[in-house]
Design an enzyme around this catalytic site. Sequence first.
Site, PDB file in Angstrom:
ATOM      1  N   ASN A  33       0.840  -1.132   0.051  1.00  0.00           N
ATOM      2  CA  ASN A  33      -0.060  -0.013  -0.104  1.00  0.00           C
ATOM      3  C   ASN A  33       0.910   1.224   0.019  1.00  0.00           C
ATOM      4  OD1 ASN A  33       0.493   0.720   2.895  1.00  0.00           O
ATOM      5  ND2 ASN A  33      -0.264  -1.419   3.093  1.00  0.00           N
ATOM      6  N   ASP A  59      -4.285  -6.485   4.805  1.00  0.00           N
ATOM      7  CA  ASP A  59      -5.277  -7.486   5.533  1.00  0.00           C
ATOM      8  C   ASP A  59      -5.278  -8.657   4.702  1.00  0.00           C
ATOM      9  OD1 ASP A  59      -6.509  -5.556   7.324  1.00  0.00           O
ATOM     10  OD2 ASP A  59      -7.430  -4.535   5.597  1.00  0.00           O
TER      11      ASP A  59
HETATM   12  N1  CTP Z   1      -4.097  -3.546  11.760  1.00  0.00           N
HETATM   13  C1  CTP Z   1      -3.442  -4.452  12.361  1.00  0.00           C
HETATM   14  N2  CTP Z   1      -3.431  -5.848  11.537  1.00  0.00           N
HETATM   15  C2  CTP Z   1      -4.129  -6.083  10.373  1.00  0.00           C
HETATM   16  C3  CTP Z   1      -4.840  -5.032   9.906  1.00  0.00           C
HETATM   17  C4  CTP Z   1      -4.790  -3.555  10.776  1.00  0.00           C
HETATM   18  O1  CTP Z   1      -2.792  -4.637  13.347  1.00  0.00           O
HETATM   19  N3  CTP Z   1      -4.055  -7.052   9.768  1.00  0.00           N
HETATM   20  C5  CTP Z   1      -4.367  -2.227  12.528  1.00  0.00           C
HETATM   21  C6  CTP Z   1      -3.696  -1.188  11.718  1.00  0.00           C
HETATM   22  O2  CTP Z   1      -2.206  -1.059  12.139  1.00  0.00           O
HETATM   23  C7  CTP Z   1      -4.445   0.014  12.573  1.00  0.00           C
HETATM   24  C8  CTP Z   1      -5.731  -0.588  12.866  1.00  0.00           C
HETATM   25  O3  CTP Z   1      -5.450  -2.047  12.757  1.00  0.00           O
HETATM   26  O4  CTP Z   1      -3.922   0.587  13.684  1.00  0.00           O
HETATM   27  C9  CTP Z   1      -6.786  -0.401  11.765  1.00  0.00           C
HETATM   28  O5  CTP Z   1      -6.434  -0.625  10.346  1.00  0.00           O
HETATM   29  P1  CTP Z   1      -7.443  -0.342   9.310  1.00  0.00           P
HETATM   30  O6  CTP Z   1      -6.298  -0.876   7.999  1.00  0.00           O
HETATM   31  O7  CTP Z   1      -7.603   0.942   9.229  1.00  0.00           O
HETATM   32  O8  CTP Z   1      -8.503  -1.306   9.554  1.00  0.00           O
HETATM   33  P2  CTP Z   1      -8.753  -2.632   9.346  1.00  0.00           P
HETATM   34  O9  CTP Z   1      -8.884  -3.266  10.507  1.00  0.00           O
HETATM   35  O10 CTP Z   1      -7.587  -3.557   8.598  1.00  0.00           O
HETATM   36  O11 CTP Z   1     -10.157  -2.522   8.645  1.00  0.00           O
HETATM   37  P3  CTP Z   1     -10.531  -2.367   7.190  1.00  0.00           P
HETATM   38  O12 CTP Z   1      -9.501  -2.775   6.434  1.00  0.00           O
HETATM   39  O13 CTP Z   1     -11.915  -3.426   6.691  1.00  0.00           O
HETATM   40  O14 CTP Z   1     -11.076  -1.005   7.134  1.00  0.00           O
END
Ligand code: CTP
Length: 395
Positions: free
Chosen positions: A211, A280
């Site tokens: 990303n 993710d």
């Molecule tokens: N995070 C994490 N591990 C993952 C995904 C996210 O630790 N696999 C953490 C990120 O570092 C951040 C928080 O969770 O502090 C939120 O990340 P974000 O990408 O905004 O959200 P997601 O939980 O991944 O949800 P979505 O992608 O559906 O918005």
Amino acid sequence: MVLKGKTVVLGVTGGIAVYKALDVVSGLKKLGADVKVMMTKSATEFVSPITFQAISQNPVAVSMFEEPKAWEIQHISLAKAADIIAIIPATANIIGKIANGIADDMVSTTVMATTAPVIIAPAMNTNMYKNPILCRNIKTLKDLDYLFINPDCGRLACGDTGEGKLASVDTIIDEIRNALLYPVKDLKGKKILVTAGPTQEAFDPVRYITNHSSGKMGYAIAKAALCRGAEVILVSGKTNILPPPNANFISVTSARDMYDAVMENAESCDVIIKAAAVADYRPETISDEKIKKNGNMTLSLTSNPDILKSLGEKFGGRKTLIGFCMETQDLIENATHKLKSKNLDFIVANNIKNEGAGFGVDTNIVTIIDKNGEKNTLPLSSKEDVANKILDRIK
Ligand code: CTP
């Protein structure tokens, strides 16, 4: 002009690196500081005081006994004017003098007479730097709260290679700036784990998915926490930023590497701040060979572990857990949901569609939401200011 209104008294002592102190003066002036230079006699053998005078736009003090330009006792007036004294470069001789209370020239006498913090950047031959007497003198000064900027390793003026090369001009300016802007070490005793940057998820030896995260927000948090006295572990995906010199730095590539590094270190920390943009999903398989092109391609993905969720399950309520939330719509609803589902103390939410809040920029616009639902939206701010607002909430 972050140093506007601050006076840096720069003590220049005699080593080949004296010429680099000119760039330090110039860099500090650009940040708005008033720079007053004092030199030892030996330093003037390398660069004339006139050069420092021209760049600092202030008279340069060398002798204790010359006719004063105005009625003042110069070492006392410099000592009082200083918000900080920086010794750049510092010889073994000046370090020995200061450590042993010797005040026999303009630089050592001014240091003796000041109540301002003193920061010292040693530069000398490796054997001199490793000399046990010098090591003892440095330890004595560190125990008395003198600050040091460690020298680099490299090729020295004498032709030897090793530790003793004056730290880079950028590092020196940064350290002086930080010492001036962060005089209070309110996070001393805290151990903080910060994650930063993107993860990379490979699908063959050549390619990966990732990303746009630059790591700037996480690195700003790590740096500010260090400046405020915390011990910092920085777990980072690949970025183009140099890690802060005093951080315990762990470089990772994939989300699973980050998971392992975070879980291994979390127990020893009081606070965990997850600023990283973790992928993710990762490709289900990684090909051993480069995948050849052959019409359309479909990549099958599988879920990565949610690191923050695992932290919330294991440490929620026991350690301070701070998450980030990057959205393009429904910012507050989505952030509040993540705050609750991951069992966090705070979440720092930003909409990357807002100008000044996206990837790679030096600013951010964030709303901090705590577990009681209280929201605080900060105006467009530098990532350093956002970092400090987050750290202000750590008890
Ligand atoms: N995070 C994490 N591990 C993952 C995904 C996210 O630790 N696999 C953490 C990120 O570092 C951040 C928080 O969770 O502090 C939120 O990340 P974000 O990408 O905004 O959200 P997601 O939980 O991944 O949800 P979505 O992608 O559906 O918005």
